[in-house]
Design an enzyme around this catalytic site. Sequence first.
Site, mmCIF file in Angstrom:
data_model
loop_
_atom_site.group_PDB
_atom_site.id
_atom_site.type_symbol
_atom_site.label_atom_id
_atom_site.label_comp_id
_atom_site.label_asym_id
_atom_site.label_seq_id
_atom_site.Cartn_x
_atom_site.Cartn_y
_atom_site.Cartn_z
ATOM 1 N N GLY A 110 0.810 -1.216 0.000
ATOM 2 C CA GLY A 110 0.000 0.000 0.000
ATOM 3 C C GLY A 110 0.844 1.267 0.000
ATOM 4 N N GLU A 113 1.643 1.804 -3.546
ATOM 5 C CA GLU A 113 0.393 2.220 -4.206
ATOM 6 C C GLU A 113 0.057 3.671 -3.871
ATOM 7 O OE1 GLU A 113 -1.613 -1.262 -2.538
ATOM 8 O OE2 GLU A 113 -2.274 -1.754 -4.564
HETATM 9 N N1 CO8 Z 1 2.182 -3.587 8.784
HETATM 10 C C1 CO8 Z 1 2.327 -3.599 10.120
HETATM 11 N N2 CO8 Z 1 3.539 -3.511 10.738
HETATM 12 C C2 CO8 Z 1 4.621 -3.412 9.968
HETATM 13 C C3 CO8 Z 1 4.551 -3.410 8.563
HETATM 14 C C4 CO8 Z 1 3.254 -3.496 7.969
HETATM 15 N N3 CO8 Z 1 3.051 -3.446 6.650
HETATM 16 N N4 CO8 Z 1 5.798 -3.317 8.067
HETATM 17 C C5 CO8 Z 1 6.629 -3.263 9.125
HETATM 18 N N5 CO8 Z 1 5.923 -3.326 10.272
HETATM 19 C C6 CO8 Z 1 6.447 -3.301 11.633
HETATM 20 C C7 CO8 Z 1 7.107 -4.629 12.015
HETATM 21 O O1 CO8 Z 1 6.131 -5.558 12.398
HETATM 22 C C8 CO8 Z 1 8.027 -4.190 13.113
HETATM 23 O O2 CO8 Z 1 7.264 -4.056 14.284
HETATM 24 P P1 CO8 Z 1 7.858 -4.604 15.699
HETATM 25 O O3 CO8 Z 1 9.110 -3.791 15.922
HETATM 26 O O4 CO8 Z 1 6.771 -4.292 16.677
HETATM 27 O O5 CO8 Z 1 8.139 -6.050 15.506
HETATM 28 C C9 CO8 Z 1 8.464 -2.808 12.706
HETATM 29 O O6 CO8 Z 1 7.492 -2.349 11.747
HETATM 30 C C10 CO8 Z 1 9.816 -2.785 12.032
HETATM 31 O O7 CO8 Z 1 9.792 -3.729 10.985
HETATM 32 P P2 CO8 Z 1 10.924 -4.853 10.792
HETATM 33 O O8 CO8 Z 1 11.493 -5.245 12.111
HETATM 34 O O9 CO8 Z 1 10.333 -5.946 9.942
HETATM 35 O O10 CO8 Z 1 12.012 -4.006 9.981
HETATM 36 P P3 CO8 Z 1 13.102 -4.569 8.937
HETATM 37 O O11 CO8 Z 1 13.969 -3.396 8.632
HETATM 38 O O12 CO8 Z 1 13.694 -5.828 9.409
HETATM 39 O O13 CO8 Z 1 12.225 -4.939 7.620
HETATM 40 C C11 CO8 Z 1 10.564 -4.536 5.909
HETATM 41 C C12 CO8 Z 1 11.587 -3.921 6.904
HETATM 42 C C13 CO8 Z 1 11.288 -5.316 4.834
HETATM 43 C C14 CO8 Z 1 9.801 -3.364 5.292
HETATM 44 C C15 CO8 Z 1 9.604 -5.465 6.676
HETATM 45 O O14 CO8 Z 1 9.099 -4.784 7.811
HETATM 46 C C16 CO8 Z 1 8.430 -5.955 5.873
HETATM 47 O O15 CO8 Z 1 8.574 -6.833 5.060
HETATM 48 N N6 CO8 Z 1 7.225 -5.351 6.090
HETATM 49 C C17 CO8 Z 1 6.020 -5.782 5.445
HETATM 50 C C18 CO8 Z 1 5.969 -5.313 4.018
HETATM 51 C C19 CO8 Z 1 4.701 -5.788 3.359
HETATM 52 O O16 CO8 Z 1 4.419 -6.958 3.250
HETATM 53 N N7 CO8 Z 1 3.888 -4.807 2.879
HETATM 54 C C20 CO8 Z 1 2.632 -5.102 2.235
HETATM 55 C C21 CO8 Z 1 1.534 -5.141 3.231
HETATM 56 S S1 CO8 Z 1 -0.010 -5.639 2.510
HETATM 57 C C22 CO8 Z 1 -0.555 -4.260 1.705
HETATM 58 O O17 CO8 Z 1 0.058 -3.233 1.714
HETATM 59 C C23 CO8 Z 1 -1.829 -4.425 0.968
HETATM 60 C C24 CO8 Z 1 -2.367 -3.084 0.488
HETATM 61 C C25 CO8 Z 1 -3.816 -3.253 0.199
HETATM 62 C C26 CO8 Z 1 -4.520 -1.931 -0.047
HETATM 63 C C27 CO8 Z 1 -4.752 -1.154 1.171
HETATM 64 C C28 CO8 Z 1 -5.876 -1.665 1.972
HETATM 65 C C29 CO8 Z 1 -6.084 -0.850 3.221
#
Ligand code: CO8
Length: 259
Positions: A110, A113
Amino acid sequence: MTYEHILVRTEAERVGVITLNRPKALNALNSALMDELGAALKAFDADPAIGCIVLTGSEKAFAAGADIAAMAKFEFHEVYRDDFITRNWETIRSIRKPVIAAVAGFALGGGCELAMMCDFIIAADNAKFGQPEIKIGIIPGAGGTQRLPRAVGKSKAMDLVLTGRMMDAQEAERAGLVSRVVPAEKLMDEALAAALTICGYGQLAVMAAKEAVNRAFEGGLSDGVMFERRLFHALFATADQKEGMDAFLTKRAPNFRNA
Ligand code: CO8
């Protein structure tokens, strides 16, 4: 209005700057944040002093996607019945002033997007773009499968959507997703300079230009060219057209009055 998940300020009293601000979740986009973003965008759009809007995040993340924690337990009947996303994700499309995305760090799912819904993207050299939804059992849901292929072509869009890999800023620029790549520490300076340049032009022509370019993505070529022609003709009814052309011919700076 006070905001919890975004920071809002103006620059030089003419540029509206919105900063996504959920640092602990890498600016994951939840409904509360998207409601606030919509409200801030609408407020700047309605403010006659504002000529352009810059949307940005942190150095580490523009936005790492929709909030997975919030979505994890959603059921089909809820997301369908409540039309999950339409409520507040479409607001940005209704904004008539230019919105520049200044993207550093992750712009995923997102987040990517949202950046693509802006009018153009200026990327920091550390920016990373991707549509990794496939990795968590879904597909892009805020226009990614439609806007990404229009921006980068089918092959690269399929590659990104199907493998979930990220592309860096350089690849994104080569592919046409971003308009320019700048050193991370210069990102806001560049975005604000572009915004101030736009603010210096007549607002009517700026809005017409945005509307006409957007039409290229929403219809056929003939319709788009005709739409552009009508807007082009209409601008000859504005004082700014007279002023702009007279200023050029008399070798002076124009004084646009947005009329
Ligand atoms: N949602 C919720 N929490 C998140 C997200 C997310 N998308 N991304 C990161 N966080 C959180 C982690 O859970 C973490 O929290 P905590 O410290 O409490 O464990 C904190 O942010 C830091 O993240 P990381 O420890 O994972 O940090 P890294 O540097 O190791 O990794 C990344 C960074 C690669 C970005 C990794 O966090 C990741 O892969 N995030 C998810 C990315 C992802 O899959 N995005 C797509 C989500 S689905 C989506 O967007 C669908 C859109 C649909 C349209 C909209 C509808 C409303």
